[in-house]
Scaffold this motif. Structure first.
Motif, PDB file in Angstrom:
ATOM      1  N   VAL A  45     -21.379 -17.424   4.902  1.00  0.00           N
ATOM      2  CA  VAL A  45     -20.576 -18.351   5.708  1.00  0.00           C
ATOM      3  C   VAL A  45     -21.498 -19.385   6.338  1.00  0.00           C
ATOM      4  N   LEU A  46     -21.069 -20.634   6.315  1.00  0.00           N
ATOM      5  CA  LEU A  46     -21.832 -21.724   6.925  1.00  0.00           C
ATOM      6  C   LEU A  46     -21.292 -22.001   8.323  1.00  0.00           C
ATOM      7  N   LEU A  47     -22.199 -22.019   9.331  1.00  0.00           N
ATOM      8  CA  LEU A  47     -21.813 -22.326  10.716  1.00  0.00           C
ATOM      9  C   LEU A  47     -22.417 -23.672  11.090  1.00  0.00           C
ATOM     10  N   GLY A  48     -21.536 -24.617  11.453  1.00  0.00           N
ATOM     11  CA  GLY A  48     -21.994 -25.932  11.896  1.00  0.00           C
ATOM     12  C   GLY A  48     -21.858 -26.055  13.415  1.00  0.00           C
ATOM     13  N   PHE A  49     -22.841 -26.682  14.052  1.00  0.00           N
ATOM     14  CA  PHE A  49     -22.837 -26.821  15.522  1.00  0.00           C
ATOM     15  C   PHE A  49     -22.883 -28.298  15.876  1.00  0.00           C
TER      16      PHE A  49
END
Length: 202
Positions: free
Chosen positions: A90-94
């Motif tokens: 899973v890719l988490l963008g901030f």
């Protein structure tokens, strides 16, 4: 509000927002997490996002697949605006708004300021570049000593004058055979003779 975007393969990206003052955000597959992620590659409690040093850090909570940055496993990472990390697959963008970045930068600068050192009772007093000052008791003692010295000098001068007069009286008696005091008294008595009646003393 800060924004976290979760991108699961085959599912549309899901954005999540939270308050800037929120201290902790837990991410995982379990539904009770702050951000639940529907992916088998994510552990039930995978990672925790914490406030730290005017920003946020992402910490691994002992997950199976860990946290990756550019394919490398890390135990924790400081999140920056526009940054992306991997939680399993899973890719988490901030993301942060400009206003939020300014607030966090200001908080970081305040937190980095050194705290003032408390002065202890045993702290060394500041050095003085002038002559050392005597304590009040010593100054009073010196003033009293000067006063006593002045009285002693006056007394000695009085004794010297008295001795001088006594010496002059002895010399007068040896030269004339008469007492200097008697001579002075006789002269005063002669000058005090009364003037006859009807005549005024000029």
């Amino acid at each position: 509000m800060p924004r976290v975007t979760i991108t699961v393969p085959g599912i549309s990206p899901q954005p999540y927002r939270f308050q800037l003052d929120q201290k902790s955000v837990v991410i995982g597959r379990a539904h009770e997490n702050d951000i639940p992620v529907d992916s088998s590659s994510v552990s039930s409690r995978h990672a925790e996002m914490k406030r730290a040093n005017g920003g946020y850090e992402l910490h691994d909570l002992g997950s199976t697949n860990g946290i990756k940055i550019h394919g490398s496993l890390v135990s924790h990472v400081a999140l920056r605006d526009g940054m992306s990390v991997e939680l399993g697959e899973v890719l988490l963008g901030f993301e942060l708004s400009p206003e939020e970045r300014a607030i966090l930068d200001m908080q970081a600068s305040v937190e980095l300021k050194p705290e003032p050192v408390e002065k202890s009772a045993a702290a060394t007093p500041p050095q003085s570049f002038g002559p050392p000052k005597a304590p009040v008791a010593q100054q009073a003692q010196r003033s009293a000593h000067r006063s006593d010295s002045g009285i002693s000098v006056m007394f000695l001068l009085f004794l010297a004058l008295l001795g001088f007069c006594f010496g002059m009286a002895l010399r007068f008696k040896s030269d004339t055979g008469h007492s200097w005091l008697e001579t002075v008294l006789k002269k005063n008595a002669a000058s005090d003779v009364s003037v006859p009646a009807g005549k005024q003393q000029p």
